[in-house]
Design an enzyme around this catalytic site. Structure first.
Site: not given
Ligand code: GLP
Length: 234
Positions: A67, A138, A143
């Site tokens: 990410d 998460h 999420e």
């Protein structure tokens, strides 16, 4: 799911580094999914130390970070690009073109997400993915509520996640991130999840309960045949 409870954060980091390095030794061209956050820092330290002894450790390794924050430049102290340079890439012989991180500063983040997903597929898919665990369950920035078949996309961060990651942003924590999806993660051949410390206790217990629900993203890992969970309470 294979659980290993380690006596300390140090021991967890050592075990994580052992699994990381064993995977590279088994397949020097392995495609790795890599996490950021506080948890993997010491594991990376150990990998760097081992690779200083083993010439050409990362020469043919391909990595994809999980990410990146949207709207911040790679040079920003809070970017995961900076994190990876500081903790791993500046100290090992990885080819810069083999070290992939989503570009959170891309003009068109939707195009960037599609490009990233294609790049993972073009590399042959993820071989080993290492994951941290958010205290709300998460994985990467997926999420609670994320569909288990989700792919790389832009997500809105929860307030609790923004608060947990506030330290490098002087109050200006990004509101969005690019994250690989849970579906992308589940296609990895093997997965190692690291969770350490009192703050993770509730999330670890919830994962251990075996209940599979999109309300708790990490529970998707029960659907995968090759997952190792490393935990330590200190
Ligand atoms: C962050 C990252 C995750 C990480 C998790 C836990 O928000 N996006 O990939 O695994 O939260 O972070 P930490 O290890 O700092 O607790």
């Amino acid at each position: 799911m294979h659980w290993q409870t380690l006596s300390s954060y140090d021991a967890l980091s050592e075990r994580g580094a052992d699994l990381f390095l064993a995977a590279i030794r088994r397949d020097p061209r392995i495609v790795l999914g890599l996490p950021t956050g506080r948890t993997p820092v010491r594991m990376y330290e150990r990998v760097v130390a081992a690779c200083a002894r083993e010439y050409h450790c990362f020469r043919d390794v391909v990595t994809f970070n999980l990410d990146e924050y949207v709207g911040i430049e790679r040079t920003h102290p809070g970017s995961y690009y900076r994190f990876m340079k500081q903790h791993l890439f500046d100290f090992v012989d990885i080819e810069p073109t083999n070290a992939h991180i989503p570009n959170g500063a891309a003009q068109d983040t939707i195009v960037e997400c599609a490009r990233y997903e294609r790049a993972i597929a073009a590399a042959g898919g993820l071989g080993l993915t290492l994951l941290g665990l958010g205290s709300n369950g998460h994985i990467a920035f997926n999420e609670p509520g994320t569909p288990f078949d989700s792919r790389t996309r832009v997500v809105t961060l929860t307030e609790s996640t923004r608060a947990a990651n506030a330290s490098l942003f002087e109050g200006q924590v990004p509101t969005h991130a690019i994250t690989i999806g849970i579906g992308t993660i589940l296609e990895s051949k093997s997965i190692v999840l690291l969770a350490s410390g009192e703050k993770k206790r509730a999330a670890i217990e919830r994962l251990r309960s075996g209940e599979i629900t999109e309300a708790f993203p990490a529970s998707a890992l029960w659907k995968h045949a090759n997952v190792t969970v490393l935990t330590s309470m200190t």
